[in-house]
Write a protein that holds these residues in place. Structure first.
Motif, PDB file in Angstrom:
ATOM      1  N   THR A   5      43.246  33.749  46.233  1.00 24.93           N
ATOM      2  CA  THR A   5      44.286  33.946  45.238  1.00 24.93           C
ATOM      3  C   THR A   5      45.114  35.168  45.606  1.00 24.93           C
ATOM      4  OG1 THR A   5      44.741  34.431  42.897  1.00 24.93           O
ATOM      5  CG2 THR A   5      42.670  35.248  43.794  1.00 24.93           C
ATOM      6  N   GLU A   6      46.366  35.138  45.224  1.00 23.27           N
ATOM      7  CA  GLU A   6      47.236  36.289  45.454  1.00 23.27           C
ATOM      8  C   GLU A   6      47.212  37.260  44.279  1.00 23.27           C
ATOM      9  OE1 GLU A   6      51.137  34.908  46.362  1.00 23.27           O
ATOM     10  OE2 GLU A   6      50.558  33.923  48.230  1.00 23.27           O
ATOM     11  N   SER A   7      46.540  36.890  43.222  1.00 22.13           N
ATOM     12  CA  SER A   7      46.511  37.724  42.023  1.00 22.13           C
ATOM     13  C   SER A   7      45.708  38.993  42.264  1.00 22.13           C
ATOM     14  CB  SER A   7      45.891  36.949  40.857  1.00 22.13           C
ATOM     15  OG  SER A   7      45.714  37.802  39.735  1.00 22.13           O
ATOM     16  N   THR A   8      46.210  40.102  41.751  1.00 18.95           N
ATOM     17  CA  THR A   8      45.489  41.376  41.812  1.00 18.95           C
ATOM     18  C   THR A   8      44.792  41.696  40.494  1.00 18.95           C
ATOM     19  OG1 THR A   8      47.504  42.554  41.174  1.00 18.95           O
ATOM     20  CG2 THR A   8      47.057  42.333  43.536  1.00 18.95           C
ATOM     21  N   ASP A   9      44.824  40.760  39.559  1.00 19.53           N
ATOM     22  CA  ASP A   9      44.183  40.986  38.261  1.00 19.53           C
ATOM     23  C   ASP A   9      42.666  41.131  38.416  1.00 19.53           C
ATOM     24  OD1 ASP A   9      46.637  40.787  37.060  1.00 19.53           O
ATOM     25  OD2 ASP A   9      46.315  38.761  36.261  1.00 19.53           O
ATOM     26  N   ILE A  10      42.067  41.812  37.466  1.00 21.64           N
ATOM     27  CA  ILE A  10      40.610  41.925  37.377  1.00 21.64           C
ATOM     28  C   ILE A  10      40.191  41.288  36.058  1.00 21.64           C
ATOM     29  CG2 ILE A  10      38.625  43.482  37.291  1.00 21.64           C
ATOM     30  CD1 ILE A  10      40.361  45.557  38.764  1.00 21.64           C
ATOM     31  N   VAL A  11      39.314  40.286  36.135  1.00 23.62           N
ATOM     32  CA  VAL A  11      38.867  39.557  34.948  1.00 23.62           C
ATOM     33  C   VAL A  11      37.429  39.964  34.645  1.00 23.62           C
ATOM     34  CG1 VAL A  11      38.549  37.299  33.873  1.00 23.62           C
ATOM     35  CG2 VAL A  11      40.348  37.615  35.609  1.00 23.62           C
ATOM     36  N   CYS A  12      37.217  40.509  33.465  1.00 25.55           N
ATOM     37  CA  CYS A  12      35.874  40.955  33.095  1.00 25.55           C
ATOM     38  C   CYS A  12      35.576  40.559  31.651  1.00 25.55           C
ATOM     39  CB  CYS A  12      35.733  42.463  33.283  1.00 25.55           C
ATOM     40  SG  CYS A  12      36.774  43.474  32.228  1.00 25.55           S
ATOM     41  N   PRO A  13      34.302  40.624  31.245  1.00 26.40           N
ATOM     42  CA  PRO A  13      33.983  40.268  29.868  1.00 26.40           C
ATOM     43  C   PRO A  13      34.554  41.283  28.892  1.00 26.40           C
ATOM     44  CG  PRO A  13      32.057  41.149  30.985  1.00 26.40           C
ATOM     45  CD  PRO A  13      33.104  40.972  32.031  1.00 26.40           C
ATOM     46  N   ALA A  14      34.931  40.810  27.722  1.00 22.27           N
ATOM     47  CA  ALA A  14      35.359  41.723  26.664  1.00 22.27           C
ATOM     48  C   ALA A  14      34.163  42.561  26.212  1.00 22.27           C
ATOM     49  CB  ALA A  14      35.942  40.932  25.502  1.00 22.27           C
ATOM     50  N   VAL A  30      41.618  40.900  30.835  1.00 16.38           N
ATOM     51  CA  VAL A  30      42.290  40.852  32.127  1.00 16.38           C
ATOM     52  C   VAL A  30      42.991  42.185  32.342  1.00 16.38           C
ATOM     53  CG1 VAL A  30      43.974  39.662  33.571  1.00 16.38           C
ATOM     54  CG2 VAL A  30      42.641  38.368  31.876  1.00 16.38           C
ATOM     55  N   LEU A  31      42.624  42.864  33.422  1.00 23.02           N
ATOM     56  CA  LEU A  31      43.234  44.144  33.764  1.00 23.02           C
ATOM     57  C   LEU A  31      44.234  43.959  34.888  1.00 23.02           C
ATOM     58  CD1 LEU A  31      40.054  46.418  33.789  1.00 23.02           C
ATOM     59  CD2 LEU A  31      41.622  45.999  31.898  1.00 23.02           C
TER      60      LEU A  31
END
Length: 338
Positions: A35-44, A305-306
């Motif tokens: 993926t080209e996304s730089t987002d960081i997905v983590c639990p709330a 999502v950060l």
């Protein structure tokens, strides 16, 4: 819906380049893919100990001792709560809850003053928001009719045997502050067989053994403990023995930001970043009986999502350490709280 980027996946929060597939509010899949996304997905986050009623008096009480600040019945917070109208309390709490939601908190475990009326006021404050309150009522046994459990102030303040029995009969958890200003109230608190303890700053070796033997979870609030001058909890020793979760405690002492609590804990104690992240997510969820805090299929899609390309996070090499030690509210790009 698909969320792409670096996913902190599973109970170990392993960084995975890929995507999270969300269907009907549930995580349907976590897939590794380029993926080209730089987002960081983590639990709330789950904030495991709060007093959001104190939102009426943020940063009040400079120079006061802990007893002068919060001791029942005449500590500063209790006097201010009595003097404040219900409308003002609801509005102040709603503002704090809105902040918590925007900062990625999915749920919070609240020790709520004011008996039945206090719980109902919090319900009103939370109306229309997605952050979930898990409310431990206080002061009167009848609060168990409307609260999720009972939250006791501490074994030095009263004999909470009747409240413990009532909670058990109602099938609801009983929790209690312990070891905040000294060790003498820890054994009496443990004798009540609580669902969890809060603080444990002054836990000694015999208390740690009892916690391990009884498998009693502990919620620590190190920023609050530092502000009130009572010391710091033995987080490393507790984490070796039982489930440890993080809470931000009184809103009038600390911002209810789990980012700040994680950073403080990670830099002060010898605990690795994944464990601190667990303290801020899955551990609190486990204590509250919630099915969140982990990014894996079948879980509710309570996610943060950060922006990994923010000025603060761009160039990060270790995303878990970045979330725990560096990230802040300004880095939040999106919060999902179905």
């Amino acid at each position: 819906m698909e969320l792409t980027g670096t996913v902190l996946a599973g109970p170990e929060y392993e960084p995975l380049e890929g995507r999270v597939v969300v269907e009907d509010g549930e995580i349907a899949a976590v897939e590794e893919t380029e993926t080209e996304s730089t987002d960081i997905v983590c639990p709330a986050f789950v904030n495991a100990h709060t007093h959001v009623g104190d939102s009426i008096a943020k940063e009040a009480g400079r120079g006061l001792t802990l007893e002068e600040l919060v001791g029942p019945p005449d500590g500063l917070k209790h006097r201010l709560l009595r003097e404040t109208s219900r409308e003002e309390k609801v509005e102040a709490m709603a503002r704090s809850l809105s902040f918590m939601e925007s900062a990625g908190t999915a749920a919070f475990l609240e020790f709520r003053e004011g008996g039945v009326e206090g719980v109902e006021a919090l319900d009103d404050a939370a109306a229309g928001l997605d952050v979930e309150p898990v409310v431990f009522g206080r002061e009167t046994v009848d609060v168990l009719e409307v609260a999720d459990g009972f939250g006791a102030s501490g074994a030095h303040d009263d004999d909470f045997t009747a409240e413990r029995v009532a909670a058990r009969e109602a099938g609801k958890p009983f929790a209690i502050h312990a070891g905040e200003v000294g060790p003498d109230d820890i054994d009496p608190a443990l004798d009540l067989d609580p669902a969890f303890l809060v603080h444990m700053v002054h836990a000694e070796s015999m208390h740690l053994d009892r916690v391990a033997d009884s498998d009693t979870p502990v919620v620590v609030c190190p920023r609050s403990n530092l502000v009130t001058g009572v010391g710091l909890p033995p987080v490393e020793a507790l984490a070796e023995r039982t489930t440890v979760a993080l809470g931000t405690d009184n809103v009038f002492l600390n911002s209810p930001s789990m980012f700040r609590e994680m950073e403080f804990a990670a830099k002060l104690f010898d605990v690795e970043a994944p464990e601190v992240l667990r303290m801020a997510t899955a551990a609190g969820a486990e204590i509250a009986g919630l099915d969140c805090g982990v990014v894996e299929p079948g879980r509710p899609a309570r996610l943060v999502v950060l922006d990994g390309d923010s000025d603060n996070l761009a160039g990060v090499r270790d995303p878990v350490r970045a979330v725990v030690r560096r990230a802040g509210v300004d880095d939040v790009k999106r919060v999902l709280l179905p």
